[in-house]
Design an enzyme around this catalytic site. Sequence first.
Site, PDB file in Angstrom:
ATOM      1  CG  HIS A  55      -4.630  -2.321   6.833  1.00  0.00           C
ATOM      2  ND1 HIS A  55      -4.259  -3.136   5.793  1.00  0.00           N
ATOM      3  CD2 HIS A  55      -4.641  -1.059   6.342  1.00  0.00           C
ATOM      4  CE1 HIS A  55      -4.034  -2.392   4.718  1.00  0.00           C
ATOM      5  NE2 HIS A  55      -4.269  -1.132   5.029  1.00  0.00           N
ATOM      6  CG  ASN A  59      -1.401   1.424   5.118  1.00  0.00           C
ATOM      7  OD1 ASN A  59      -2.140   1.283   4.149  1.00  0.00           O
ATOM      8  ND2 ASN A  59      -0.696   0.448   5.610  1.00  0.00           N
ATOM      9  CB  SER A  87      -0.937   0.023   1.209  1.00  0.00           C
ATOM     10  OG  SER A  87      -1.892  -1.004   1.137  1.00  0.00           O
ATOM     11  CG  PHE A 111      -7.052   8.041  -2.707  1.00  0.00           C
ATOM     12  CD1 PHE A 111      -7.545   8.912  -3.663  1.00  0.00           C
ATOM     13  CD2 PHE A 111      -5.702   7.725  -2.725  1.00  0.00           C
ATOM     14  CE1 PHE A 111      -6.710   9.461  -4.628  1.00  0.00           C
ATOM     15  CE2 PHE A 111      -4.853   8.265  -3.674  1.00  0.00           C
ATOM     16  CZ  PHE A 111      -5.359   9.138  -4.627  1.00  0.00           C
ATOM     17  CD  GLU A 139      -4.281  -6.285   7.169  1.00  0.00           C
ATOM     18  OE1 GLU A 139      -3.535  -5.419   6.665  1.00  0.00           O
ATOM     19  OE2 GLU A 139      -5.520  -6.156   7.215  1.00  0.00           O
ATOM     20  N   GLY A 187      -2.110   3.764  -4.388  1.00  0.00           N
ATOM     21  CA  GLY A 187      -2.590   4.617  -5.467  1.00  0.00           C
ATOM     22  C   GLY A 187      -4.056   4.970  -5.405  1.00  0.00           C
ATOM     23  CB  CYS A 214      -6.980  -0.810   2.440  1.00  0.00           C
ATOM     24  SG  CYS A 214      -5.887   0.615   2.281  1.00  0.00           S
ATOM     25  CG  LEU A 215      -6.973   0.068  -3.885  1.00  0.00           C
ATOM     26  CD1 LEU A 215      -7.244   1.555  -4.072  1.00  0.00           C
ATOM     27  CD2 LEU A 215      -5.674  -0.323  -4.595  1.00  0.00           C
TER      28      LEU A 215
END
Length: 369
Positions: free
Chosen positions: A344, A300, A52, A303, A346, A232, A258-259
């Site tokens: 996260h 983390n 990430s 966006f 995990e 990204g 996350c993403l």
Amino acid sequence: MKYQARKNALILLVDGTIFYGKAVGSKEGSAFGEVCFNTGMTGYQEIFTDPSYFGQLMVTTNAHIGNYGVNDEEVESDGVKIAGLICRNFSYQASRPDSDGTLEDFLSQNNLLAISDVDTRALVSYIRDNGAMNAVITTDVDNLEVLKKQLADIPDMNGLELASKVSTKEPYFYGDENASYKISALDIGIKKNILRNLAKRDCYVKVFPYNTSFTEMQSFEPDGYFLSNGPGDPEPLTQAIATTKEILETGKPLFGICLGHQVLALANGISTYKMHHGHRGINHPIMNLMTGKGEITSQNHGFAINKEEAEAHADVEITHVHLNDQTAAGIRMKSKPVFSVQYHPEASPGPHDASYLFDDFITNIKNSK
């Protein structure tokens, strides 16, 4: 001796601001990327190897980095993913008994430029006030005009597709092939500890490249689908978004992190945006709106999803909120066993308050079989 031999170095921000430091080890040259900071007090090796963070210059707010060395078991990918490291005090000795080496050697093996002796408090304050931005760290301190021109050509993180840089090139399997549940996971920057958590819960995972079609993911005949974390901007991931839309049509369980959370939002017509300086650390407070309980989480991301659009969506419910700024940190679909979180569960590094989300995913799979 190493301290005396170190070269002068500096950080040049795209707006022209300069912070000074010293090179770590013998590595020289320049490294470009978006400068951001992580507030974690531990877990630097996991942070440096987290996909990430690809393309980012990492500022660590903890005053001492490297003091407990590195361990071969504490990596989250096949190598260092940050573009460069910026810290205050760099420790060349590894004090931990089960260390497999020093951080200096680890960074050298991964060809990473690092600089220390930086006033990281001032740099972090500047980022907080002015936002995450592109920068260069360099030992080439006498060629600032050339570096400024090179820095101006570095693309902005907004609109930048990076999942292809870190995703697997070929599908692979993780876990016991005789496990109770089969998972098709889309790798847009997956961390190893996510796979460990799924395998620990009796899952056999097939991990697919970032641009895999739904037909190929479906061919594994999975019991559930997973969308990974990654680097990204999510908006350029058109194939991943299209694949997610087709997954949703199956009605099968889906979990995103996350993403992957942002991709799920985009698949539901909810937009995303680049944050001012993002959330990066292992002590971020989250409120679970379903239970009323608080969680301390590892985060983390730079966006986030549009909270107002999520609230207005007929089939989406916000399940988690970040207590520092009230951004949406989790969503679920009302009509399907589908959910995602911005942080996260995990950990690695970080607290395990949110690990129950993996259990919720397994529960959805059990109820859907």
